[in-house]
Design a protein around this motif. Structure first.
Motif, PDB file in Angstrom:
ATOM      1  N   MET A 158      -2.745   4.943   1.857  1.00  0.00           N
ATOM      2  CA  MET A 158      -3.059   4.610   3.241  1.00  0.00           C
ATOM      3  C   MET A 158      -2.654   5.776   4.129  1.00  0.00           C
ATOM      4  SD  MET A 158      -1.460   1.551   5.628  1.00  0.00           S
ATOM      5  CE  MET A 158      -2.359   0.198   4.869  1.00  0.00           C
ATOM      6  N   SER A 159      -3.421   6.047   5.157  1.00  0.00           N
ATOM      7  CA  SER A 159      -3.088   7.140   6.068  1.00  0.00           C
ATOM      8  C   SER A 159      -1.872   6.774   6.909  1.00  0.00           C
ATOM      9  CB  SER A 159      -4.271   7.444   6.988  1.00  0.00           C
ATOM     10  OG  SER A 159      -4.462   6.385   7.912  1.00  0.00           O
ATOM     11  N   LEU A 160      -1.182   7.781   7.380  1.00  0.00           N
ATOM     12  CA  LEU A 160      -0.035   7.541   8.265  1.00  0.00           C
ATOM     13  C   LEU A 160      -0.466   6.853   9.545  1.00  0.00           C
ATOM     14  CD1 LEU A 160       1.901  10.890   7.743  1.00  0.00           C
ATOM     15  CD2 LEU A 160       2.795   8.605   7.270  1.00  0.00           C
ATOM     16  N   GLU A 161      -1.644   7.206  10.037  1.00  0.00           N
ATOM     17  CA  GLU A 161      -2.135   6.574  11.263  1.00  0.00           C
ATOM     18  C   GLU A 161      -2.317   5.071  11.063  1.00  0.00           C
ATOM     19  OE1 GLU A 161      -3.304  10.868  11.354  1.00  0.00           O
ATOM     20  OE2 GLU A 161      -3.306   9.258   9.866  1.00  0.00           O
TER      21      GLU A 161
ATOM     22  N   ILE B 295       5.907   6.612  11.722  1.00  0.00           N
ATOM     23  CA  ILE B 295       6.762   5.628  11.057  1.00  0.00           C
ATOM     24  C   ILE B 295       8.032   5.418  11.874  1.00  0.00           C
ATOM     25  CG2 ILE B 295       7.965   4.999   8.945  1.00  0.00           C
ATOM     26  CD1 ILE B 295       4.924   5.190   8.653  1.00  0.00           C
ATOM     27  N   ARG B 296       8.228   4.199  12.349  1.00  0.00           N
ATOM     28  CA  ARG B 296       9.425   3.831  13.105  1.00  0.00           C
ATOM     29  C   ARG B 296      10.230   2.837  12.273  1.00  0.00           C
ATOM     30  NH1 ARG B 296       9.996   7.362  17.404  1.00  0.00           N
ATOM     31  NH2 ARG B 296       7.919   7.814  18.236  1.00  0.00           N
TER      32      ARG B 296
ATOM     33  N   ARG C 260       0.842  -1.184   0.000  1.00  0.00           N
ATOM     34  CA  ARG C 260       0.000   0.000   0.000  1.00  0.00           C
ATOM     35  C   ARG C 260       0.885   1.244   0.000  1.00  0.00           C
ATOM     36  NH1 ARG C 260      -5.127  -0.020   2.084  1.00  0.00           N
ATOM     37  NH2 ARG C 260      -5.108   2.187   1.448  1.00  0.00           N
ATOM     38  N   LEU C 261       0.531   2.203  -0.830  1.00  0.00           N
ATOM     39  CA  LEU C 261       1.273   3.450  -0.903  1.00  0.00           C
ATOM     40  C   LEU C 261       0.874   4.344   0.268  1.00  0.00           C
ATOM     41  CD1 LEU C 261       3.224   5.261  -2.553  1.00  0.00           C
ATOM     42  CD2 LEU C 261       1.209   6.163  -3.732  1.00  0.00           C
ATOM     43  N   VAL C 262       1.886   4.931   0.910  1.00  0.00           N
ATOM     44  CA  VAL C 262       1.695   5.865   2.019  1.00  0.00           C
ATOM     45  C   VAL C 262       2.448   7.142   1.680  1.00  0.00           C
ATOM     46  CG1 VAL C 262       1.986   6.251   4.501  1.00  0.00           C
ATOM     47  CG2 VAL C 262       1.605   3.926   3.639  1.00  0.00           C
ATOM     48  N   LEU C 263       1.836   8.293   1.918  1.00  0.00           N
ATOM     49  CA  LEU C 263       2.506   9.575   1.691  1.00  0.00           C
ATOM     50  C   LEU C 263       2.925  10.171   3.020  1.00  0.00           C
ATOM     51  CD1 LEU C 263       0.246  11.233  -1.051  1.00  0.00           C
ATOM     52  CD2 LEU C 263       2.158   9.642  -1.324  1.00  0.00           C
TER      53      LEU C 263
END
Length: 548
Positions: A279-282, A318-319, A251-254
């Motif tokens: 996809m949302s960062l959350e 994001i970790r 899934r692409l995440v920005l």
């Protein structure tokens, strides 16, 4: 300084440098400007982020400025618009995607009602006084890269903007070779063109090639996150990443507000509408790492960018972990090596693998290499070449290449060069004031202002502040107070300040209070002499005199 029965070209930014593009064309007493860009500050401008061209020349003639024509939406071509365009008072012309970017900038600054922004369709033409400007679509690393054909009573100019040749673009159509040859057939007095990659012996390459390499690199990863950092404005690369994510089951995440903005503007202009919803960062924060392909800002090591915060472990969602992969799908802009290195070292310390264009073709330039320049000259066949958009070495080499391609005349400008393109041979006929402005907080200043000069001195040598207190009989009360900031004395500061105070008192005793200018100068000299003896530096020194 006023164009007569002639065609003039005058760069105020972008000649002798890569960035900060602002070019004027003059004819029959009137001007148009092509692009109004910015550049980023170098270390000799402490505390400064953004640098703009000094438009004093055209501001004094703003009544004669008919329009600002924007070739495309990169910051080095539109970045100064929200800071300088309102003062000029001329309408802006741009194609839909570029207009969308500019509109948001103006809205952010509360200027959307003060600046007249006019949208021109792709391939459209606008009549502006003695100028007729027609947009010609060319490939670049942002949607709607355009050349502009400028028709005047004194000849035709082909202003390339930023461009490349890509016969397999993922957004937009391939270059129309027949259209460009027809322009050449109609006769072109001058080509004013991009010099960025003139030393590159190969063509810039196709976005389709990048897609294939990224698909292979991501497809081979069976574990961990993949983060791809790219220039936010490269909407074509977003399309590539969306395609790669779908093909590899991710899934692409920005990660980065500028990426979200580019996506919104692109969709409004009709691009990226089939890109899967990111996809949302959350949601990404709790998703399995092997299901994620994260597009992130931070290609140049910007400290507050998404990638930099991931590298430092301060990103809220994001970790990064050992075994994750970061792909630099970008080029390293000269001057940013240290900043990029800091981020990459932080990534390495976390056990993150790094892949860059040095190891694989994960990026292609948006600027023409030598083969593309040679093709363009064969199509356009100008009488005169005016290299721009490059450092001096790039522009001189571009001029040599143009001559080798059969161009009869080549003139290399500097910012401020007034070049008569016609009638007669092309030549520099004058020089206009040109310089740099900086954005310091919310204030725009000349780059050589007293403020910046003082800040450089403070950064280099630190500050000494000496306070002399006198009574009503003009007698010095006690030893002077000395304050030091940024002076390299560390543990010996107490002894150093006492030595400075003693020197200041001795100097003050020699000069009457009535001669304040001489008193200040004598104290400054004495204290700086002490600082030089202790540290080898000459701190910026101020003296204040108080009477009680």
């Amino acid at each position: 300084m006023t164009p007569g029965e002639e065609l003039l070209f005058l760069p105020l930014g972008g000649s002798g440098e890569i960035g900060m593009n602002a070019n004027l064309y003059g004819c029959r007493g009137q001007w148009i400007m092509l692009d109004l860009g910015m550049t980023f500050a170098e270390p000799d401008l402490p505390g400064i982020d953004l640098v703009f061209p000094d438009l004093g020349f055209i501001e004094e003639r703003r009544r004669d400025l008919l329009a600002i024509v924007l070739t495309h939406g990169h910051e080095d071509h539109i970045g100064a618009v929200p800071y300088l365009a309102a003062e000029l008072g001329a309408p802006l012309y741009a194609t839909p995607f570029t207009a969308g970017l500019v509109r948001r900038k103006l809205e952010d600054e509360g200027l959307d009602r003060q600046v007249d922004l006019r949208v021109v369709p792709l391939g459209g033409t606008v009549e502006i006084g003695p100028f007729r400007c027609r947009y010609i679509s060319l490939a670049h690393s942002i949607p709607e890269g355009n050349a502009v054909v400028i028709e005047t009573p004194f000849g035709r100019v082909f202003h390339t903007g930023d461009w490349k040749l890509d016969d397999r673009p993922l957004l937009g159509d391939p270059v129309n070779e027949a259209e460009l040859k027809l322009i050449g057939d109609s006769g072109v007095r001058a080509l004013v063109g991009d010099s960025t990659n003139v030393f590159n012996p190969q063509a810039s390459g196709s976005e389709a090639d990048v897609r294939a390499v990224l698909l292979d690199a991501v497809g081979r990863r069976r574990h961990g996150r993949v983060v791809v950092t790219t220039f936010a404005s490269n909407a074509t690369r977003l399309q590539t990443l969306g395609d790669v994510a779908c093909a590899t089951g991710r899934r692409l995440v920005l990660a980065g507000r500028s990426l979200e903005r580019i996506l919104a503007v692109a969709r409004e202009a009709g691009y990226l509408r089939d890109l899967p919803a990111p996809m949302s960062l959350e949601a990404a924060a709790t998703a399995r790492p092997e299901t994620l392909l994260i597009a992130a800002t931070g290609t140049q090591g910007e400290p507050q960018s998404a990638l930099a915060r991931m590298a430092e472990g301060t990103h809220p969602f994001i970790r990064l972990e050992p075994g994750d992969l970061v792909i630099y799908s970008s080029r390293q802009i000269p001057g940013n090596e240290l900043a990029i290195g800091r981020v990459q070292n932080a990534l390495a310390a976390r056990g993150v693998e790094i892949l860059s264009s040095a190891e694989a073709q994960v990026h292609v330039s948006g600027h023409p290499g030598r083969p593309e320049l040679e093709v363009m000259y064969a199509w356009i066949r100008p009488e005169v070449a005016i290299p721009v958009h490059g450092e001096r070495r790039h522009m001189e080499e571009h001029a040599r290449l143009a001559r080798a391609c059969g161009v009869a005349e080549a003139v290399v400008p500097v910012n401020g060069s007034i070049i008569r393109l016609s009638p007669g041979p092309a030549a520099v006929v004058g020089h206009a004031p040109a310089g740099r402005l900086v954005l310091d907080g919310e204030v725009i200043l000349p780059a050589d202002s007293q403020t910046l000069n003082a800040r450089r001195k403070l950064a280099w040598g630190g500050l000494l502040l000496v306070t002399l207190v006198y009574d009503r009989r003009d007698r010095l009360l006690g030893p002077p107070a000395v304050l030091a900031r940024g002076v390299p004395v560390e543990a010996e500061e107490t002894a150093f300040l006492a030595d400075c105070a003693e020197a200041a008192a001795a100097a003050a005793e020699r000069v009457p209070l009535g001669d304040r200018r001489r008193l200040e100068d004598e104290v400054k000299v004495a204290v700086r002499r002490v600082a030089r003896r202790w540290t080898g530096k000459k701190p910026m020194t101020d003296v204040q005199i108080l009477s009680i």
